[in-house]
Design a protein around this motif. Sequence first.
Motif, PDB file in Angstrom:
ATOM      1  N   SER A 233      29.647  37.393  42.580  1.00 35.79           N
ATOM      2  CA  SER A 233      28.506  37.571  41.658  1.00 35.79           C
ATOM      3  C   SER A 233      27.209  37.124  42.327  1.00 35.79           C
ATOM      4  O   SER A 233      26.165  37.779  42.204  1.00 35.79           O
ATOM      5  CB  SER A 233      28.693  36.735  40.384  1.00 35.79           C
ATOM      6  N   ASN A 234      27.272  35.987  43.030  1.00 34.55           N
ATOM      7  CA  ASN A 234      26.067  35.457  43.685  1.00 34.55           C
ATOM      8  C   ASN A 234      25.569  36.389  44.794  1.00 34.55           C
ATOM      9  O   ASN A 234      24.365  36.571  44.977  1.00 34.55           O
ATOM     10  CB  ASN A 234      26.340  34.068  44.278  1.00 34.55           C
ATOM     11  N   ILE A 235      26.516  36.963  45.522  1.00 33.34           N
ATOM     12  CA  ILE A 235      26.152  37.905  46.592  1.00 33.34           C
ATOM     13  C   ILE A 235      25.414  39.095  45.975  1.00 33.34           C
ATOM     14  O   ILE A 235      24.365  39.529  46.473  1.00 33.34           O
ATOM     15  CB  ILE A 235      27.421  38.375  47.354  1.00 33.34           C
ATOM     16  N   ILE A 236      25.938  39.607  44.875  1.00 37.51           N
ATOM     17  CA  ILE A 236      25.299  40.757  44.210  1.00 37.51           C
ATOM     18  C   ILE A 236      23.904  40.361  43.717  1.00 37.51           C
ATOM     19  O   ILE A 236      22.931  41.100  43.912  1.00 37.51           O
ATOM     20  CB  ILE A 236      26.169  41.261  43.039  1.00 37.51           C
ATOM     21  N   SER A 237      23.811  39.195  43.089  1.00 40.26           N
ATOM     22  CA  SER A 237      22.510  38.754  42.553  1.00 40.26           C
ATOM     23  C   SER A 237      21.483  38.657  43.683  1.00 40.26           C
ATOM     24  O   SER A 237      20.336  39.072  43.520  1.00 40.26           O
ATOM     25  CB  SER A 237      22.613  37.383  41.887  1.00 40.26           C
ATOM     26  N   TYR A 238      21.895  38.069  44.818  1.00 37.09           N
ATOM     27  CA  TYR A 238      20.931  37.902  45.907  1.00 37.09           C
ATOM     28  C   TYR A 238      20.488  39.250  46.473  1.00 37.09           C
ATOM     29  O   TYR A 238      19.296  39.530  46.572  1.00 37.09           O
ATOM     30  CB  TYR A 238      21.488  37.024  47.039  1.00 37.09           C
ATOM     31  N   TRP A 239      21.438  40.083  46.835  1.00 34.85           N
ATOM     32  CA  TRP A 239      21.075  41.309  47.561  1.00 34.85           C
ATOM     33  C   TRP A 239      20.413  42.345  46.655  1.00 34.85           C
ATOM     34  O   TRP A 239      19.750  43.263  47.143  1.00 34.85           O
ATOM     35  CB  TRP A 239      22.289  41.872  48.308  1.00 34.85           C
ATOM     36  N   SER A 240      20.567  42.191  45.341  1.00 35.51           N
ATOM     37  CA  SER A 240      19.876  43.127  44.442  1.00 35.51           C
ATOM     38  C   SER A 240      18.502  42.598  44.033  1.00 35.51           C
ATOM     39  O   SER A 240      17.761  43.255  43.320  1.00 35.51           O
ATOM     40  CB  SER A 240      20.728  43.387  43.193  1.00 35.51           C
ATOM     41  N   SER A 241      18.168  41.378  44.484  1.00 34.36           N
ATOM     42  CA  SER A 241      16.885  40.762  44.115  1.00 34.36           C
ATOM     43  C   SER A 241      15.767  41.257  45.039  1.00 34.36           C
ATOM     44  O   SER A 241      16.016  41.980  46.001  1.00 34.36           O
ATOM     45  CB  SER A 241      16.986  39.236  44.231  1.00 34.36           C
ATOM     46  N   HIS A 242      14.548  40.798  44.762  1.00 34.93           N
ATOM     47  CA  HIS A 242      13.419  41.186  45.616  1.00 34.93           C
ATOM     48  C   HIS A 242      13.498  40.570  47.006  1.00 34.93           C
ATOM     49  O   HIS A 242      12.830  41.001  47.926  1.00 34.93           O
ATOM     50  CB  HIS A 242      12.087  40.853  44.937  1.00 34.93           C
ATOM     51  N   ASP A 243      14.315  39.528  47.162  1.00 32.36           N
ATOM     52  CA  ASP A 243      14.535  38.965  48.492  1.00 32.36           C
ATOM     53  C   ASP A 243      15.541  39.832  49.257  1.00 32.36           C
ATOM     54  O   ASP A 243      15.657  39.725  50.473  1.00 32.36           O
ATOM     55  CB  ASP A 243      15.094  37.541  48.351  1.00 32.36           C
ATOM     56  N   GLY A 244      16.266  40.660  48.519  1.00 33.98           N
ATOM     57  CA  GLY A 244      17.257  41.552  49.132  1.00 33.98           C
ATOM     58  C   GLY A 244      16.745  42.989  49.183  1.00 33.98           C
ATOM     59  O   GLY A 244      15.683  43.256  49.757  1.00 33.98           O
ATOM     60  N   PHE A 245      17.471  43.893  48.522  1.00 31.99           N
ATOM     61  CA  PHE A 245      17.162  45.315  48.658  1.00 31.99           C
ATOM     62  C   PHE A 245      16.301  45.893  47.536  1.00 31.99           C
ATOM     63  O   PHE A 245      16.055  47.102  47.517  1.00 31.99           O
ATOM     64  CB  PHE A 245      18.467  46.112  48.726  1.00 31.99           C
ATOM     65  N   ALA A 246      15.864  45.061  46.562  1.00 30.84           N
ATOM     66  CA  ALA A 246      15.190  45.613  45.376  1.00 30.84           C
ATOM     67  C   ALA A 246      13.976  46.469  45.743  1.00 30.84           C
ATOM     68  O   ALA A 246      13.770  47.540  45.159  1.00 30.84           O
ATOM     69  CB  ALA A 246      14.801  44.488  44.422  1.00 30.84           C
ATOM     70  N   LYS A 247      13.188  46.016  46.716  1.00 33.68           N
ATOM     71  CA  LYS A 247      11.964  46.777  47.052  1.00 33.68           C
ATOM     72  C   LYS A 247      12.319  48.127  47.651  1.00 33.68           C
ATOM     73  O   LYS A 247      11.676  49.138  47.362  1.00 33.68           O
ATOM     74  CB  LYS A 247      11.091  45.985  48.014  1.00 33.68           C
ATOM     75  N   PHE A 248      13.323  48.124  48.504  1.00 35.08           N
ATOM     76  CA  PHE A 248      13.742  49.398  49.105  1.00 35.08           C
ATOM     77  C   PHE A 248      14.275  50.339  48.017  1.00 35.08           C
ATOM     78  O   PHE A 248      13.923  51.527  47.993  1.00 35.08           O
ATOM     79  CB  PHE A 248      14.824  49.152  50.171  1.00 35.08           C
TER      80      PHE A 248
END
Length: 259
Positions: A233-248
């Motif tokens: 769950s934490n991995i998903i939360s991080y990588w889907s955030s603006h620090d992860g792939f959200a901007k792309f």
Amino acid sequence: MLGKDSVKKTLLVSILLCLVCSVLVSGSAVLLKPIQQMNKELDMKTNILAAGGLLEVGISVDELFKKVRPVVVDLLTGEIVTDIDVNKFDQYVSQKDPRFTYVIPRSSDLAGIKIRSKYSKVYLVLDDYGISEIILPVHGKGLWSTMYGFMALDKDTTTVKGFSFYSHGETPGLGGEVDNSSWKKLWQGKKLYDDNWVSSLNVIKGVVDKSNEKAVYQVDGLSGATLTSNGVSNIISYWSSHDGFAKFLEKVRSGGVQL
Ligand SMILES: Cc1cc2nc3c(=O)[nH]c(=O)nc-3n(C[C@H](O)[C@H](O)[C@H](O)COP(=O)(O)O)c2cc1C
């Protein structure tokens, strides 16, 4: 003539034997390196295709991979980076290079990885109409290990096409069930973001109640492995955030990704 059992002869034979063996070992290491590299690449391509549900019996991985376009993305801006050779770029090696290292602020480090590369590879699956799928490499802490996987999203950037881990050190039968094919199937069709584009997908404890309106954002927990499940769950939360792939992903949605 040296005597058969003389010390000198014994030493000479041992040195010669060592030399021959070291030449053989280093020679085979050099010769096998390209083959090992090729197998590593093939294995990674297979993992990417498997996450995207793109493997087909009777068609080679290389053939299937022709519809996959790897790109390098600057995670801060969400832009595709063109001055880095995508075929030579390794985001896990590059995260240790001071030019590429991004130290994740503690408050944002949901996946517990401390650093990542400023750039990430992203695999775009193309069809006649453009992007059909986006396959994202993700990683983060489970209970015992850093787990590496791929999440495949539909072009709508929220519907999950597939999710799987290809490397982890969790306990077989407990956290190691992240590899279980029945569990991996549960991800298909789930939504990463809610209607307001808030990251919402997570692994719950127990079994998802299908009548619950949140069921589309939930996946069954791995029994006896709540800590690994929380890691997922934490991995998903991080990588889907603006620090992860959200901007792309925002750029993909707005049609701002030109290939
Ligand atoms: C030897 C051993 C290995 C374990 N491996 C894992 C693991 O890989 N992942 C995990 O979440 N929990 C693992 N656990 C269990 C955790 O300590 C913890 O009890 C569990 O995550 C709680 O999950 P539950 O609430 O679903 O029972 C392991 C426990 C033992 C004794």
